[in-house]
Design an enzyme around this catalytic site. Structure first.
Site, mmCIF file in Angstrom:
data_model
loop_
_atom_site.group_PDB
_atom_site.id
_atom_site.type_symbol
_atom_site.label_atom_id
_atom_site.label_comp_id
_atom_site.label_asym_id
_atom_site.label_seq_id
_atom_site.Cartn_x
_atom_site.Cartn_y
_atom_site.Cartn_z
ATOM 1 N N CYS A 1 -0.533 4.304 2.164
ATOM 2 C CA CYS A 1 -0.296 3.917 3.481
ATOM 3 C C CYS A 1 1.309 4.294 3.876
ATOM 4 O O CYS A 1 1.551 4.951 4.963
ATOM 5 C CB CYS A 1 -0.606 2.788 4.164
ATOM 6 S SG CYS A 1 -2.083 1.720 3.212
ATOM 7 N N ASP A 2 2.130 3.887 3.102
ATOM 8 C CA ASP A 2 3.485 3.679 3.549
ATOM 9 C C ASP A 2 4.668 4.262 2.923
ATOM 10 O O ASP A 2 5.729 4.763 3.202
ATOM 11 C CB ASP A 2 3.835 2.341 3.389
ATOM 12 C CG ASP A 2 3.052 1.472 4.599
ATOM 13 O OD1 ASP A 2 2.723 1.765 5.491
ATOM 14 O OD2 ASP A 2 2.903 0.330 4.053
ATOM 15 N N CYS B 1 0.575 -1.168 0.036
ATOM 16 C CA CYS B 1 0.005 -0.173 -0.079
ATOM 17 C C CYS B 1 0.962 1.073 -0.029
ATOM 18 O O CYS B 1 1.190 1.661 1.150
ATOM 19 C CB CYS B 1 -0.919 -0.066 1.017
ATOM 20 S SG CYS B 1 -1.872 1.614 1.289
#
Ligand code: NDP
Length: 320
Positions: free
Chosen positions: A140-141, A137
């Site tokens: 997300c990261d 992701c």
């Protein structure tokens, strides 16, 4: 077994499919109970900009869209359990859904909208480093990899999208693809190919992730030449597709060889009274809006099916 709760309709999953099903079912006075998953919200909660959901000319953030859909369903009486279904019995009615910590739900009808999960490469070195430089992701990261060279595996739209997003943070992004042609749509391919920070490793597979405690590189094998070389990267993003989240329904519902729920006549599954909507039964479109549309269909199918059932399953709706 814990407490037992009887409902007319249980919806399993709380992405756009489950929440739209809950909205329509609530407005049909079925008082649906949504077993929302942990974390609730499905794949949209790991998405930032959603620019193709109709009605949002400026776009909307994935988590915000989930929140809006949930509040809209709740406004008409849908209730939510933020829990997983861990076991099901769909062989007899009422159907039984056992949750992780909230006891058992007994339902006259069920809508399955559990979506799909990201796929991993399956390398031992990958498992060791997930969360330490390996991610599925980018939204997300990506932030954690400022200024670093990164690799993305995959040749589909997700891989292009992840790579493009990562250019906001990375010094460079290498897309590693196992073939010499991308699967991604032409517009996404072009965007990635034109981007000055993105390059491609064609006909190549990641055979090992290098690093002790954190990702330091990936070892790539070129299919054409057999040559193995190491690419120094600080992070690896795996974007090779998704698997439907149907493990709990194996043996209870008819699934196709890839594990997607088979549906017929709209959203009906192999079990009378159980319906499926969204990515859990859709390998083709997989969009938030198509999932929402399928959720609407499932709620209408469930409502009509319940109305056709002899008492007590149908007209004598279970009070909560
Ligand atoms: P896809 O199934 O489309 O693509 C998966 C990619 O990963 C393929 O290129 C495949 O290679 C590769 N792959 C699969 N398994 C492996 C493996 N074990 N090792 C290496 N590579 C592997 O999945 P996506 O998640 O990209 O997209 C899913 C759907 O969602 C698509 O319909 C897509 O169009 C849609 N989507 C649309 C977006 C948009 O329009 N903005 C954004 C994201 C997704 P190969 O090509 O050789 O099979």
């Amino acid at each position: 077994m814990g407490p037992v709760r009887d409902v007319t309709l249980a919806v399993v999953g709380s992405g756009p499919a489950g929440l739209t099903a809950a909205l329509y079912a609530a407005r049909a006075e079925l008082r649906p109970l949504v077993i929302a998953g942990i974390p609730p919200g499905g794949q949209l909660i790991i998405t930032t900009d959603v620019e193709n959901f109709p009605g949002f000319p400026e776009g909307v953030q994935g988590p915000e869209l989930v929140d809006l859909l949930r509040r809209q369903a709740g406004r008409f009486g849908a209730e939510f359990l933020d829990d997983h279904v861990v076991r099901v019995d769909l062989a007899r009615r009422p159907f039984t859904l056992e949750t992780g910590t909230h006891g058992t739900v007994r339902a006259q009808a069920v809508i399955v909208a559990t979506g799909a999960n990201a796929r991993w490469l399956g390398l031992p070195s990958e498992q060791r480093l997930v969360g330490h430089g390996i991610s599925a992701c980018a939204t997300c990261d990506g932030f954690f990899f400022k200024g670093q060279p990164l690799a993305v595996v995959g040749g589909g739209d997700t891989a292009m999208e992840e790579a493009l997003f990562l250019t906001n943070f990375a010094s460079h992004v290498t897309i590693v693809h196992r073939r010499d042609r991308l699967r991604a749509s032409p517009v996404m391919q072009e965007r990635a190919k034109r981007h000055p920070k993105i390059s491609f490793e064609w006909d190549s597979e990641v055979i090992e992730v290098v690093g002790d405690g954190k990702v330091e590189g990936v070892r790539l094998r070129d299919h054409r030449t057999g040559v193995v070389r190491e690419l120094a990267v600080g992070g690896l993003f795996v974007a090779i597709g998704h698997d439907p989240a149907t493990a709990v329904f194996r043996g209870a519902l008819e699934l196709d060889p890839q594990g997607y729920v088979r549906v017929h006549d709209g959203t009906r599954t192999s079990v009378d009274g159980v319906f499926a909507a969204g990515d859990v039964q859709d390998r083709r479109y997989r969009q938030a809006v198509t999932a929402a549309g399928a959720g609407c269909m499932a709620a209408i199918d469930a409502e009509r099916w319940l109305a056709e059932q002899p008492a007590p399953a149908g007209p004598a709706r279970v009070p909560r």
